[in-house]
Design a protein around this motif. Structure first.
Motif, short mmCIF file in Angstrom:
data_model
loop_
_atom_site.label_atom_id
_atom_site.label_comp_id
_atom_site.label_asym_id
_atom_site.label_seq_id
_atom_site.Cartn_x
_atom_site.Cartn_y
_atom_site.Cartn_z
N SER A 91 0.94 -1.11 0.13
CA SER A 91 0.04 0.25 0.09
C SER A 91 0.77 1.25 -0.07
O SER A 91 1.79 1.23 0.75
CB SER A 91 -0.84 0.03 1.17
N THR A 92 0.69 2.07 -0.90
CA THR A 92 1.54 3.57 -1.15
C THR A 92 1.13 4.06 0.28
O THR A 92 2.17 4.83 0.90
CB THR A 92 1.27 4.22 -2.10
N ASN A 93 0.25 4.12 0.99
CA ASN A 93 -0.26 4.99 1.96
C ASN A 93 0.75 4.46 3.24
O ASN A 93 1.38 4.98 4.03
CB ASN A 93 -1.70 4.95 2.34
N ASP A 94 0.62 3.02 3.45
CA ASP A 94 1.24 2.29 4.51
C ASP A 94 2.50 2.51 4.44
O ASP A 94 3.52 2.77 5.51
CB ASP A 94 0.86 0.83 4.50
N TYR A 95 3.27 2.41 3.10
CA TYR A 95 4.85 2.69 2.96
C TYR A 95 4.98 4.08 3.56
O TYR A 95 6.10 4.22 3.97
CB TYR A 95 5.07 2.50 1.43
N ALA A 96 4.41 4.94 2.87
CA ALA A 96 4.50 6.62 3.17
C ALA A 96 4.50 6.58 4.72
O ALA A 96 5.30 7.64 5.08
CB ALA A 96 3.46 7.37 2.55
N LYS A 97 3.78 6.01 5.20
CA LYS A 97 3.54 6.31 6.83
C LYS A 97 4.78 5.62 7.52
O LYS A 97 5.37 6.14 8.70
CB LYS A 97 2.40 5.76 7.39
N PRO A 145 -4.10 20.64 14.34
CA PRO A 145 -4.54 19.32 13.68
C PRO A 145 -6.13 19.37 13.13
O PRO A 145 -6.71 18.69 12.28
CB PRO A 145 -4.73 18.37 14.87
N TYR A 146 -6.88 20.43 13.91
CA TYR A 146 -8.41 20.44 13.34
C TYR A 146 -8.57 20.94 12.07
O TYR A 146 -9.66 20.85 11.41
CB TYR A 146 -9.11 21.31 14.51
N LYS A 147 -7.41 21.64 11.40
CA LYS A 147 -7.58 22.10 10.09
C LYS A 147 -7.27 20.91 9.19
O LYS A 147 -7.47 21.37 7.82
CB LYS A 147 -6.78 23.23 9.92
N ALA A 148 -6.78 19.83 9.48
CA ALA A 148 -6.19 18.93 8.69
C ALA A 148 -7.39 18.40 7.54
O ALA A 148 -7.11 18.03 6.37
CB ALA A 148 -5.73 17.64 9.13
N PRO A 149 -8.82 18.26 7.92
CA PRO A 149 -9.70 17.74 7.22
C PRO A 149 -10.02 18.45 5.71
O PRO A 149 -10.13 17.92 4.76
CB PRO A 149 -11.00 17.70 7.98
N PHE A 150 -9.47 19.80 6.13
CA PHE A 150 -9.66 20.37 4.42
C PHE A 150 -8.81 20.00 3.56
O PHE A 150 -8.91 20.19 2.52
CB PHE A 150 -9.50 22.07 4.84
N ILE A 151 -7.57 19.50 3.99
CA ILE A 151 -6.70 18.80 2.87
C ILE A 151 -7.22 18.01 1.96
O ILE A 151 -7.04 17.76 0.67
CB ILE A 151 -5.33 18.21 3.65
N THR A 152 -8.33 17.06 2.38
CA THR A 152 -9.02 16.21 1.51
C THR A 152 -9.78 17.01 0.35
O THR A 152 -9.61 16.64 -0.71
CB THR A 152 -10.01 15.48 2.37
N GLU A 191 -4.69 10.30 5.92
CA GLU A 191 -4.30 9.46 6.97
C GLU A 191 -3.42 10.67 8.16
O GLU A 191 -2.52 11.38 7.52
CB GLU A 191 -3.62 8.40 6.90
N LEU A 192 -3.77 10.77 9.17
CA LEU A 192 -3.24 11.96 9.93
C LEU A 192 -2.42 11.18 11.29
O LEU A 192 -2.86 10.30 11.89
CB LEU A 192 -4.18 12.90 10.53
N SER A 193 -1.11 11.78 11.40
CA SER A 193 -0.36 11.64 12.66
C SER A 193 0.00 12.80 13.40
O SER A 193 0.50 13.77 12.64
CB SER A 193 1.06 10.92 12.35
N VAL A 203 -0.54 12.20 5.48
CA VAL A 203 -0.33 11.03 4.29
C VAL A 203 -1.56 11.15 3.39
O VAL A 203 -2.73 10.75 3.84
CB VAL A 203 0.17 9.71 4.35
N LEU A 204 -1.56 11.45 2.30
CA LEU A 204 -2.45 11.85 1.42
C LEU A 204 -2.78 10.64 0.01
O LEU A 204 -1.63 10.79 -0.57
CB LEU A 204 -2.61 13.26 0.68
N GLY A 205 -3.61 9.85 0.26
CA GLY A 205 -3.54 8.55 -0.66
C GLY A 205 -4.63 9.08 -1.91
O GLY A 205 -5.57 9.45 -1.40
N ILE A 206 -4.06 8.83 -3.12
CA ILE A 206 -4.96 9.17 -4.38
C ILE A 206 -5.15 7.68 -5.09
O ILE A 206 -3.85 7.18 -5.37
CB ILE A 206 -4.27 10.45 -5.13
N GLY A 207 -5.93 7.32 -5.53
CA GLY A 207 -6.18 6.08 -6.44
C GLY A 207 -7.03 6.68 -7.79
O GLY A 207 -8.34 7.05 -7.50
#
Length: 325
Positions: A91-97, A145-152, A191-193, A203-207
C-alpha cells in the motif's frame, strides 16, 4: 547516473546526443553510458541508437511513472521534488507512513500495483498493475490538527481541476470521490499523525482508475475508469497536473489561510449540491437535500423537517437516490 542520462535525453528530445558527449558530461566511459541506455530501454524508454549520431528519445514516455518523467518540466516548489517509484507495493499509504518522519515535505510514493490497496473506512481498493495511478503524498503542514480535514477537499479540487483541464468531464462527490458519468473514477484517503497541538505528518493517498476495463461484480455498477469513459490520457500528464494544482491550492491554504479557490472548485464541480441524497451512518439511512458546502468545508443539508444542519467529513457515507450519485 542513469537518472542524469535520461534527464539529458529528455531535455534533447528532438536531437541526437552522442555517447561521447554523455561520457564527458557525466565523467563515465562510453561503455558505461551504453550499459545505462540498455537498462533504460528495458524499463520502457524508447531510445533510438544510431552509429556516429548517438541516442535520441523516439517517443515521449507518457506511461512511465518514474521520477524523471513526472519531474521533467514540473513547475512546483516542493511537491514531487522527491518521488519513489515501485513496480509493486503493499500500500502506498502504508509505506508512506513508515517513512514519513524522515521524509521531505512533498515526497510522493507511486506504484504500478498495490497488493493491499485501501480506501475509506477500511474498504479494499483494487489496484491492478499499470492500470491506474496509485500514489501517496507526504505532507508536513504547520497548521493545527483540526484544520487537517480541509486537505481532503484540496485534494479533490486538485484532481477534478486537473482532469477537467485535460478534457475529462469529472465531478466531486463530497468529500473524497471523483465521479465521471455518475460512477467513481478516483478516491482519496487522508491519514493523519498528530499530537494535541501539532501535526507530525499527513499521508494523502490518491487512487485513479485509468485503464481498467473490467471491474468485479460487487463494484461494476458504481466504478469506472478514464479508458472506459473513452478518455485516453497519459498517466504522466495526469500525475504532473494534479501535483501542480494541489501545490497551488495547498500553499494558499497553509501559508495564507485562503480557502476560496478550493471551495469554488468543490462547489462548481459538485456532483451532489442541489440533489437529494442518502446520508448513511451505521445502520441508519436518512434522505436529505444537499444545499451547499460551507466555508469550513462541511456539507450543508436540509432534512425532512426542513431543518438545515452541517455534516462533517468522516462522519458519514453518501449515496444518490437512484445510484451511486
Amino acid at each position: 547516473m542513469r537518472e542524469k542520462i535520461i534527464e539529458t535525453i529528455l531535455n534533447n528530445q528532438d536531437e541526437f546526443i552522442s555517447g561521447e558527449e554523455l561520457s564527458k558530461q557525466l565523467g563515465i566511459s562510453r561503455a558505461a553510458v551504453w550499459k545505462h541506455i540498455k537498462v533504460l530501454k528495458e524499463q520502457g524508454y524508447n531510445i533510438e541508437s544510431v552509429n556516429k549520431k548517438g541516442y535520441k528519445l523516439v517517443k515521449k514516455p507518457d506511461d512511465l511513472l518514474t521520477y524523471n518523467n513526472i519531474c521533467h518540466e514540473l513547475d512546483t516548489n516542493f511537491m514531487g521534488r522527491k518521488i519513489e517509484h515501485f513496480d509493486t507495493i503493499c500500500s502506498t499509504n502504508d509505506y508512506a507512513k513508515s517513512i514519513a518522519s524522515e521524509s521531505l515535505d512533498g515526497t510522493i510514493i507511486i506504484s504500478e500495483e498495490q497488493t493491499k490497496g485501501k480506501g475509506r473506512l477500511g474498504r479494499q481498493w483494487h489496484s491492478k498493475i499499470s492500470e491506474g495511478i496509485w500514489m501517496s503524498a507526504i505532507l508536513k503542514p504547520n497548521i493545527s490538527p483540526y484544520k487537517a480535514p480541509f486537505i481532503t477537499l484540496i485534494a479533490g479540487a486538485s484532481i477534478v481541476s486537473a482532469l477537467n483541464k485535460l478534457g475529462v468531464n469529472s465531478q466531486i462527490k463530497w468529500p473524497n470521490d471523483i465521479i465521471i458519468n455518475n460512477k467513481k473514477v478516483a478516491g482519496i484517503l487522508t491519514e493523519l499523525s498528530a499530537e494535541i497541538e501539532r501535526i507530525n505528518y499527513i499521508v494523502l493517498g490518491i487512487g485513479i482508475n485509468v485503464k481498467t476495463m473490467e471491474f468485479s461484480q460487487e463494484i461494476s455498477e458504481i466504478a469506472t475508469s478514464l479508458y472506459k469513459e473513452n478518455y485516453r490520457i497519459s498517466r504522466v500528464d495526469i500525475v504532473r497536473s494534479i501535483i501542480v494544482e494541489f501545490e497551488r491550492l495547498y500553499l494558499d491554504y497553509i501559508n495564507k489561510g485562503l480557502k476560496e479557490s478550493t471551495l469554488k472548485i468543490c462547489r462548481e464541480y459538485s456532483a451532489i449540491i442541489g440533489k437529494e441524497i442518502y446520508i448513511l451512518q451505521g445502520d441508519s439511512k436518512e434522505l436529505v437535500k444537499c444545499i451547499d458546502i460551507n466555508d469550513q468545508g462541511n456539507l450543508v443539508i436540509k432534512d425532512n423537517s426542513d431543518k438545515t444542519r452541517e455534516i462533517m467529513s468522516g462522519e458519514v457515507s453518501i449515496r444518490g437516490v437512484k445510484g451511486y450519485v
